[in-house]
Design a protein around this motif. Structure first.
Motif, PDB file in Angstrom:
ATOM      1  N   ILE A   1       0.872  -1.174   0.000  1.00  0.00           N
ATOM      2  CA  ILE A   1       0.000   0.000   0.000  1.00  0.00           C
ATOM      3  C   ILE A   1       0.911   1.226   0.000  1.00  0.00           C
ATOM      4  N   ARG A   2       0.875   1.956  -1.094  1.00  0.00           N
ATOM      5  CA  ARG A   2       1.707   3.162  -1.195  1.00  0.00           C
ATOM      6  C   ARG A   2       0.967   4.342  -0.610  1.00  0.00           C
ATOM      7  N   ASP A   3       1.757   5.355  -0.146  1.00  0.00           N
ATOM      8  CA  ASP A   3       1.144   6.567   0.394  1.00  0.00           C
ATOM      9  C   ASP A   3       0.053   6.222   1.398  1.00  0.00           C
ATOM     10  N   SER A   4       0.392   5.434   2.387  1.00  0.00           N
ATOM     11  CA  SER A   4      -0.592   4.960   3.374  1.00  0.00           C
ATOM     12  C   SER A   4      -1.305   6.121   4.049  1.00  0.00           C
ATOM     13  N   GLN A   5      -2.605   5.946   4.254  1.00  0.00           N
ATOM     14  CA  GLN A   5      -3.436   6.950   4.888  1.00  0.00           C
ATOM     15  C   GLN A   5      -4.021   6.387   6.179  1.00  0.00           C
ATOM     16  N   PRO A   6      -4.343   7.238   7.134  1.00  0.00           N
ATOM     17  CA  PRO A   6      -4.990   6.736   8.362  1.00  0.00           C
ATOM     18  C   PRO A   6      -6.241   5.911   8.074  1.00  0.00           C
ATOM     19  N   SER A   7      -6.939   6.239   6.991  1.00  0.00           N
ATOM     20  CA  SER A   7      -8.140   5.473   6.627  1.00  0.00           C
ATOM     21  C   SER A   7      -7.822   4.055   6.145  1.00  0.00           C
ATOM     22  N   ASP A   8      -6.545   3.777   5.905  1.00  0.00           N
ATOM     23  CA  ASP A   8      -6.146   2.410   5.536  1.00  0.00           C
ATOM     24  C   ASP A   8      -6.011   1.516   6.771  1.00  0.00           C
ATOM     25  N   SER A   9      -6.105   2.088   7.945  1.00  0.00           N
ATOM     26  CA  SER A   9      -5.989   1.316   9.183  1.00  0.00           C
ATOM     27  C   SER A   9      -7.146   0.334   9.264  1.00  0.00           C
ATOM     28  N   ALA A  10      -6.806  -0.939   9.244  1.00  0.00           N
ATOM     29  CA  ALA A  10      -7.802  -2.008   9.202  1.00  0.00           C
ATOM     30  C   ALA A  10      -7.070  -3.335   9.325  1.00  0.00           C
ATOM     31  N   THR A  11      -7.808  -4.410   9.299  1.00  0.00           N
ATOM     32  CA  THR A  11      -7.214  -5.736   9.221  1.00  0.00           C
ATOM     33  C   THR A  11      -7.268  -6.210   7.775  1.00  0.00           C
ATOM     34  N   TYR A  12      -6.136  -6.686   7.277  1.00  0.00           N
ATOM     35  CA  TYR A  12      -6.047  -7.137   5.886  1.00  0.00           C
ATOM     36  C   TYR A  12      -5.987  -8.660   5.869  1.00  0.00           C
ATOM     37  N   LEU A  13      -6.923  -9.231   5.142  1.00  0.00           N
ATOM     38  CA  LEU A  13      -7.081 -10.680   5.083  1.00  0.00           C
ATOM     39  C   LEU A  13      -6.589 -11.202   3.744  1.00  0.00           C
ATOM     40  N   CYS A  14      -5.721 -12.179   3.809  1.00  0.00           N
ATOM     41  CA  CYS A  14      -5.262 -12.889   2.618  1.00  0.00           C
ATOM     42  C   CYS A  14      -6.150 -14.121   2.459  1.00  0.00           C
ATOM     43  N   ALA A  15      -6.619 -14.373   1.257  1.00  0.00           N
ATOM     44  CA  ALA A  15      -7.485 -15.538   1.013  1.00  0.00           C
ATOM     45  C   ALA A  15      -6.995 -16.289  -0.209  1.00  0.00           C
ATOM     46  N   VAL A  16      -7.100 -17.587  -0.150  1.00  0.00           N
ATOM     47  CA  VAL A  16      -6.597 -18.456  -1.217  1.00  0.00           C
ATOM     48  C   VAL A  16      -7.703 -19.402  -1.645  1.00  0.00           C
ATOM     49  N   ARG A  17      -7.851 -19.581  -2.943  1.00  0.00           N
ATOM     50  CA  ARG A  17      -8.788 -20.579  -3.436  1.00  0.00           C
ATOM     51  C   ARG A  17      -7.977 -21.698  -4.084  1.00  0.00           C
ATOM     52  N   TYR A  18      -8.213 -22.910  -3.617  1.00  0.00           N
ATOM     53  CA  TYR A  18      -7.467 -24.064  -4.097  1.00  0.00           C
ATOM     54  C   TYR A  18      -8.145 -24.685  -5.291  1.00  0.00           C
ATOM     55  N   ASN A  19      -7.422 -25.563  -5.944  1.00  0.00           N
ATOM     56  CA  ASN A  19      -7.965 -26.247  -7.110  1.00  0.00           C
ATOM     57  C   ASN A  19      -9.242 -26.992  -6.800  1.00  0.00           C
ATOM     58  N   ALA A  20      -9.262 -27.608  -5.627  1.00  0.00           N
ATOM     59  CA  ALA A  20     -10.276 -28.631  -5.370  1.00  0.00           C
ATOM     60  C   ALA A  20     -11.668 -28.083  -5.148  1.00  0.00           C
ATOM     61  N   GLY A  21     -11.776 -26.873  -4.764  1.00  0.00           N
ATOM     62  CA  GLY A  21     -13.105 -26.372  -4.444  1.00  0.00           C
ATOM     63  C   GLY A  21     -13.206 -24.894  -4.660  1.00  0.00           C
ATOM     64  N   ASN A  22     -14.323 -24.365  -4.334  1.00  0.00           N
ATOM     65  CA  ASN A  22     -14.544 -22.946  -4.562  1.00  0.00           C
ATOM     66  C   ASN A  22     -14.511 -22.115  -3.296  1.00  0.00           C
ATOM     67  N   MET A  23     -14.341 -22.753  -2.165  1.00  0.00           N
ATOM     68  CA  MET A  23     -14.291 -22.004  -0.921  1.00  0.00           C
ATOM     69  C   MET A  23     -12.980 -21.233  -0.840  1.00  0.00           C
ATOM     70  N   LEU A  24     -12.996 -20.187  -0.050  1.00  0.00           N
ATOM     71  CA  LEU A  24     -11.796 -19.428   0.241  1.00  0.00           C
ATOM     72  C   LEU A  24     -11.249 -19.878   1.589  1.00  0.00           C
ATOM     73  N   THR A  25      -9.926 -20.023   1.646  1.00  0.00           N
ATOM     74  CA  THR A  25      -9.254 -20.259   2.920  1.00  0.00           C
ATOM     75  C   THR A  25      -8.553 -18.971   3.308  1.00  0.00           C
ATOM     76  N   PHE A  26      -8.865 -18.461   4.473  1.00  0.00           N
ATOM     77  CA  PHE A  26      -8.357 -17.176   4.920  1.00  0.00           C
ATOM     78  C   PHE A  26      -7.212 -17.337   5.904  1.00  0.00           C
ATOM     79  N   GLY A  27      -6.271 -16.389   5.816  1.00  0.00           N
ATOM     80  CA  GLY A  27      -5.313 -16.237   6.885  1.00  0.00           C
ATOM     81  C   GLY A  27      -5.971 -15.519   8.054  1.00  0.00           C
ATOM     82  N   GLY A  28      -5.235 -15.440   9.156  1.00  0.00           N
ATOM     83  CA  GLY A  28      -5.791 -14.817  10.346  1.00  0.00           C
ATOM     84  C   GLY A  28      -5.864 -13.302  10.272  1.00  0.00           C
TER      85      GLY A  28
END
Lengths: 113, 111
Positions: free
Chosen positions: B76-103
């Motif tokens: 995130i370039r030029d970070s702003q106070p409004s960017d303060s949040a939790t950022y979730l990484c999610a991965v979709r695997y070959n086998a299904g359509n669900m998302l697996t999230f990081g913490g």
């Protein structure tokens, strides 16, 4: 365009009662996913449905939880005989196809007293 | 078991700086990768999706994917106070359509 809609936004139940959570996907989306977020934890997949079919329920607890997505009307996540550990935010997401991006609804925050 | 790992943070950066958020995943069969932003008490909001190795830019956001290293990041370039949040990484695997999230990684941008 209306996004994913969920109701109620907040739901309070006493132990042993039933909770029904509703999700209306984005118009034109036929794929619905339910996720649960326990306090201070990440999002966990529960179930994936298409119209009238459960495609993947590998994340659903084996007892007390069920989900449906009827031909007409919203998707329903039903929790019978709720316990305090069911208190969480339940999010619904929808997509237009099997590989498309999932868009999340505002969630239902369930509190079990 | 398929896993997605993120540093929980908080990651604190000054306003205007670059915030770098990282995510690793366990399954080499993964095909699709997503970054969501979640403000406290709100639902996840999609920021970026990335499917191929390399960089993908959208405004102040750049997603980077390295499948050989099983690593995906968000800058995130030029970070702003409004960017303060939790950022979730999610991965979709070959086998299904669900998302697996990081913490999630909690980002704090200080004015």
């Amino acid at each position: 365009n209306a996004g994913v809609m969920q109701n109620p936004r907040h739901l309070v139940r006493r132990r042993g009662q039933e909770a029904r959570l509703r999700c209306s996907p984005v118009k034109g989306h036929s794929h619905v996913y339910w996720y649960r977020q326990l306090p201070e934890e990440g999002l966990k997949f529960m179930v994936y449905l298409q119209k009238e079919n459960i495609i993947d329920e590998s994340g659903m607890p084996k007892e007390r939880f069920s989900a449906e997505f009827p031909k007409e009307g919203p998707s329903i996540l039903r929790i019978q005989q709720v316990v305090r550990g069911d208190s969480a935010a339940y999010f619904c997401a929808s997509s237009s196809g099997t590989t498309d991006t999932q868009y999340f609804g505002p969630g239902t925050r369930l509190t079990v007293l | 078991q398929k896993e997605v790992e993120q540093n929980s943070g908080p990651l604190s950066v000054p306003e205007g700086a670059i915030a770098s958020l990282n995510c690793t995943y366990s399954d080499r069969g993964s095909q699709s990768f997503f970054w969501y932003r979640q403000y406290s008490g709100k639902s996840p909001e999609l920021i970026m999706s990335i499917y191929s190795n390399g960089d993908k830019e959208d405004g102040r956001f750049t997603a980077q994917l390295n499948k050989a290293s099983q690593y995906v990041s968000l800058l995130i370039r030029d970070s702003q106070p409004s960017d303060s949040a939790t950022y979730l990484c999610a991965v979709r695997y070959n086998a299904g359509n669900m998302l697996t999230f990081g913490g999630g990684t909690r980002l704090m941008v200080k004015p």
